[in-house]
Design an enzyme around this catalytic site. Structure first.
Site, PDB file in Angstrom:
ATOM      1  N   TYR A  60       0.848  -1.198   0.000  1.00 47.68           N
ATOM      2  CA  TYR A  60       0.000   0.000   0.000  1.00 47.68           C
ATOM      3  C   TYR A  60       0.882   1.246   0.000  1.00 47.68           C
ATOM      4  O   TYR A  60       1.720   1.427   0.890  1.00 47.68           O
ATOM      5  CB  TYR A  60      -0.949   0.035   1.216  1.00 47.68           C
ATOM      6  CG  TYR A  60      -1.987  -1.076   1.248  1.00 47.68           C
ATOM      7  CD1 TYR A  60      -2.222  -1.895   0.147  1.00 47.68           C
ATOM      8  CD2 TYR A  60      -2.749  -1.310   2.392  1.00 47.68           C
ATOM      9  CE1 TYR A  60      -3.160  -2.918   0.180  1.00 47.68           C
ATOM     10  CE2 TYR A  60      -3.702  -2.323   2.437  1.00 47.68           C
ATOM     11  CZ  TYR A  60      -3.892  -3.131   1.333  1.00 47.68           C
ATOM     12  OH  TYR A  60      -4.834  -4.134   1.382  1.00 47.68           O
ATOM     13  N   TRP A  90     -12.795  -7.484   2.609  1.00 47.59           N
ATOM     14  CA  TRP A  90     -12.364  -6.197   2.027  1.00 47.59           C
ATOM     15  C   TRP A  90     -13.337  -5.662   0.978  1.00 47.59           C
ATOM     16  O   TRP A  90     -14.129  -6.411   0.428  1.00 47.59           O
ATOM     17  CB  TRP A  90     -10.958  -6.256   1.493  1.00 47.59           C
ATOM     18  CG  TRP A  90     -10.588  -7.218   0.387  1.00 47.59           C
ATOM     19  CD1 TRP A  90     -10.110  -8.495   0.534  1.00 47.59           C
ATOM     20  CD2 TRP A  90     -10.580  -6.957  -1.034  1.00 47.59           C
ATOM     21  NE1 TRP A  90      -9.815  -9.035  -0.699  1.00 47.59           N
ATOM     22  CE2 TRP A  90     -10.090  -8.120  -1.675  1.00 47.59           C
ATOM     23  CE3 TRP A  90     -10.930  -5.862  -1.822  1.00 47.59           C
ATOM     24  CZ2 TRP A  90      -9.944  -8.219  -3.068  1.00 47.59           C
ATOM     25  CZ3 TRP A  90     -10.796  -5.950  -3.209  1.00 47.59           C
ATOM     26  CH2 TRP A  90     -10.310  -7.123  -3.818  1.00 47.59           C
ATOM     27  N   ALA A 119     -17.515  -2.024  -2.329  1.00 49.00           N
ATOM     28  CA  ALA A 119     -17.045  -2.121  -3.718  1.00 49.00           C
ATOM     29  C   ALA A 119     -16.322  -0.831  -4.119  1.00 49.00           C
ATOM     30  O   ALA A 119     -16.627  -0.222  -5.152  1.00 49.00           O
ATOM     31  CB  ALA A 119     -18.190  -2.461  -4.672  1.00 49.00           C
ATOM     32  N   GLY A 144     -13.071   1.382   4.691  1.00 45.77           N
ATOM     33  CA  GLY A 144     -12.125   2.344   4.130  1.00 45.77           C
ATOM     34  C   GLY A 144     -12.804   3.696   4.241  1.00 45.77           C
ATOM     35  O   GLY A 144     -14.010   3.796   4.031  1.00 45.77           O
ATOM     36  N   GLU A 146     -20.143   7.969   9.497  1.00 43.37           N
ATOM     37  CA  GLU A 146     -21.355   7.418   8.869  1.00 43.37           C
ATOM     38  C   GLU A 146     -21.286   5.886   8.852  1.00 43.37           C
ATOM     39  O   GLU A 146     -22.248   5.197   9.218  1.00 43.37           O
ATOM     40  CB  GLU A 146     -21.474   7.960   7.436  1.00 43.37           C
ATOM     41  CG  GLU A 146     -22.669   7.397   6.682  1.00 43.37           C
ATOM     42  CD  GLU A 146     -22.747   7.875   5.226  1.00 43.37           C
ATOM     43  OE1 GLU A 146     -22.274   8.987   4.908  1.00 43.37           O
ATOM     44  OE2 GLU A 146     -23.299   7.099   4.420  1.00 43.37           O
TER      45      GLU A 146
END
Ligand code: NDP
Length: 324
Positions: free
Chosen positions: A54, A209, A213, A285, A294
């Site tokens: 990453y 993960w 999407a 994420g 949220e």
């Protein structure tokens, strides 16, 4: 926050966790990453996902620096990394899981994090060129050395996972504890069908993960690609291939269900993941704090989702799902 056992291991992970792919470095500075991690931690998140690849190692550096700033008790959080693609071009430095690559990989990761150990290490993909025996032996040795606590796989086939278990059993090595697969309303087949016997037989935990999407399941791409979104991040343009008409239409139908339920589309998609069998933790994420806040509400929403709502959600998205 609810905590779940990572498969048959004793480790407890928060049902929502936080990952750093795309966001750390590209969208979040060290300070912003630390603020995001603190917000997650305050909500009860105890698992933070990372990988050597990453931001080419920068994501591990940023998370390590944030952890030093935050100064949490080491026992209070779980941190991961993953090996496969590597950061260099030599024959043993990329796209492989041989013993040299893995032992070098863990050393380099610990150095970038500035940690004595990580909790979870994953083989980020399978390596058909290296005997599985060699990979299992090396991952088991890393755990034995204390540099990592548990090891697992990411996107291995069910057959490869089975072979890894058999090798570990045969030589009395550490067995893989968890798999990290993609799992969301569009991408279900591997998790729900291919892996079902694996979960049953070996009791693997899962750290799933891209539950949204890459953001498509928030509905934010319904009218085009918004400025500043992941699909505009340099180097991430390839994600646009996944933005198909059937998925956009499905998110519009899902928005109607979310409206009836009284939550956002993304919250409903995350809550659906939380309700599905064999999910240990759903990795969130977030490119800013508002998104994270949220998304954190998905836990409460999941508690109110019954089978009738699950059926409505699956019906709304079935035409764009790989289960159809
Ligand atoms: P998601 O599918 O949930 O996508 C997250 C992105 O969607 C955010 O960065 C943000 O992008 C957008 N988003 C999230 N919430 C909102 C919201 N409320 N409103 C609007 N937009 C929102 O998860 P990821 O794809 O990031 O995957 C999660 C983690 O899983 C990764 O960080 C990584 O740790 C791990 N992973 C593992 C892989 C593997 O091979 N093992 C592969 C990929 C990920 P933006 O604002 O930029 O549009």
């Amino acid at each position: 926050m609810n905590y779940r056992r990572l498969g048959r291991s004793g480790l407890q992970v928060s049902e929502l966790s936080l990952g750093s792919w795309v966001t750390f470095k590209n969208q979040l500075s060290v300070e912003a990453a630390a603020e995001t991690m603190q917000c997650a931690y305050d909500a009860g998140i105890n698992f933070f996902d990372n990988a050597e690849v990453y931001a080419r190692g920068e994501s591990e550096r940023i998370m390590g620096e944030a952890l030093r700033m935050l100064d949490w008790r080491r026992g209070s959080y779980v941190v991961s990394t993953k090996f496969f693609w590597g950061l260099n071009d030599g024959p043993n430095e990329k796209n492989c899981l041989n013993r040299k690559r893995l032992l070098d990989g863990i050393d380099q990761s610990l150095e970038r994090f500035g940690l004595d150990y990580v909790d979870l290490i994953f083989c980020h993909r399978a390596d058909p060129e290296t005997p599985i025996e060699e990979t299992v032996w090396a991952m088991s040795d890393i755990v034995e050395s204390g540099a990592a606590t548990y090891w697992g796989t990411s996107e291995w086939s069910a057959a490869e996972i089975k072979e890894a278990f058999e090798v570990a059993e045969r030589y009395n090595l550490r067995k893989p504890v968890m798999e990290q697969p993609q799992y969301n309303l569009f991408h279900r087949q591997r998790f729900e069908e291919e892996y079902a016997p694996t979960f049953e037989e070996y009791g693997m935990g899962t750290t799933v993960w891209s539950p949204l999407a890459s953001g498509i399941l928030t509905g934010k791409y319904a009218d085009g690609i918004p400025e500043g979104s992941r699909m505009t991040v340099p180097g991430m343009e390839w994600l646009r291939d996944a933005l198909t008409e059937d998925k956009i239409e499905a998110t519009k139908r899902l928005a109607l269900v979310a409206n009836d339920f009284g939550c956002s589309v993304g919250q409903l998609a995350l809550a659906w993941c939380l309700k599905k069998q064999n999910v240990s933790t759903v990795i969130l994420g977030a490119s800013n704090l508002d998104q994270l806040k949220e998304n954190l509400a998905a836990s409460e929403i999941a508690e109110k989702l019954d089978d009738a709502w699950i059926a409505k959600i699956e019906l709304a998205t079935s035409a764009a799902s790989d289960m159809s």
